[in-house]
Scaffold this active site. Structure first.
Site, mmCIF file in Angstrom:
data_model
loop_
_atom_site.group_PDB
_atom_site.id
_atom_site.type_symbol
_atom_site.label_atom_id
_atom_site.label_comp_id
_atom_site.label_asym_id
_atom_site.label_seq_id
_atom_site.Cartn_x
_atom_site.Cartn_y
_atom_site.Cartn_z
ATOM 1 N N TYR A 71 0.855 -1.178 0.000
ATOM 2 C CA TYR A 71 0.000 0.000 0.000
ATOM 3 C C TYR A 71 0.894 1.233 0.000
ATOM 4 C CZ TYR A 71 -4.014 -2.904 1.552
ATOM 5 O OH TYR A 71 -5.020 -3.830 1.668
ATOM 6 N N GLY A 88 -18.015 -2.536 -2.904
ATOM 7 C CA GLY A 88 -18.765 -3.456 -3.755
ATOM 8 C C GLY A 88 -18.098 -3.631 -5.097
#
Length: 304
Positions: free
Chosen positions: A75, A228
């Site tokens: 990250y 999602g």
């Protein structure tokens, strides 16, 4: 393994979601994902985040009762590393803070992806230790590449088990795996958590896997619970009518409804929403106090 959330707190905190144990480490079920701390989008080298703002977000998360942070050495943006932001913001670390990281995937300085061999996993673990300023890692998830979801993970997981035995890792987890791979890993060493993509509209087989983890006392930690289908790019504007109607009824955001729905999936389910926005952080933590009725959960399930 769970404790009922407190009902006496005046200010909503992550503790309102209740707790679960990752091995011998107790965490509040509402945690924080560090992926979005480093730049304009996940894995984006182009626009780094504001360093001071990211540090404020991390410190505020801990003030709000977050004691479970999910991160990874991969990250990073052109100027920011999630692990080093965590180190700068929170070291010396609170005694109850649990930091979970991931290995197997990696990125070179240009941002290009590569995947470690079993022998290279120690170097990845040591890089996380260096960046975080720790002498051991609380939880390390073996993040399985998409191309290996139908294959054996024994060699890689066995290498992590050796590092656990050597004292570099306290507990082991899995990410992006199948039930068969979980069983394979469990035969080698204990698994305290499974981290898979899961959210409203998840397929039936993943719901079955979530329930099976609970039956085994294993935490299930969804990623993309808010995003999602938006995945790495973040939440889309395609919330179903049931989510939107529930949000209107409770006067909250659709993202908060998705988080509350996630926490309703089982007492072993942990949420790790990520953000670099202080206001979104407060909203995410407040979702720990949002209680959806059985009917609301059922309608959301049916609508998606």
């Amino acid at each position: 393994m769970t404790e009922e959330p407190s009902t006496t707190e005046e200010t909503p905190t992550a503790a309102a979601a209740g707790t679960w144990k990752l091995g011998d480490l107790t965490v509040n079920r509402l945690g924080f994902g560090a992926m979005r701390l480093t730049g304009s989008a996940a894995f984006d080298l182009g626009t780094p985040s504001d360093r001071d703002r990211s540090i404020r977000v991390l410190r505020r998360a801990v003030e709000l009762g977050v004691n479970h942070i999910d991160t990874a050495a991969f990250y990073f943006s052109s100027l920011r590393s999630a692990n080093e932001l965590i180190n700068r913001a929170l070291a010396p670390y609170p005694d109850d803070l649990v930091i979970a990281t991931k290995v197997w995937p990696a990125r070179d300085p240009s941002g290009a992806w590569w995947w470690a061999t079993p022998d290279q996993l120690r170097g990845q673990v040591e890089e996380n230790l260096r960046q975080l300023g720790r002498d051991h890692l609380d939880v390390v998830n073996l993040r399985v590449p998409p191309s290996r979801r139908s294959g054996s993970i024994a060699e890689h997981f066995g290498a992590l088990a050796d590092l656990r035995d050597a004292g570099l890792i306290r507990h082991l987890g899995l990410s992006n795996v199948t039930p068969e791979q979980l069983a394979e890993a469990q035969a080698i060493a204990p698994v305290v958590c499974v981290q898979n993509a899961y959210g409203v509209g998840a397929p039936a087989e993943e719901r079955d896997f979530l329930r099976a983890c609970g039956e085994q006392g294993i935490a299930y930690v969804p990623f993309y619970a808010i995003a999602g289908a938006g995945r790495d790019s973040g939440a889309s504007a395609t919330d179903g009518e049931a989510v939107l109607a529930t949000a209107r009824a409770h006067q909250v955001t659709p993202a908060q409804v998705r988080l509350a729905w996630t926490l309703r999936q089982g007492p072993h389910v942990l949420a790790i929403p990520g953000t670099g926005n202080p206001d979104h952080l407060v909203e995410n933590v407040a979702a720990a106090s949002l209680r959806l009725s059985d009917d609301e959960v059922s309608v959301i399930d049916t609508d998606e």
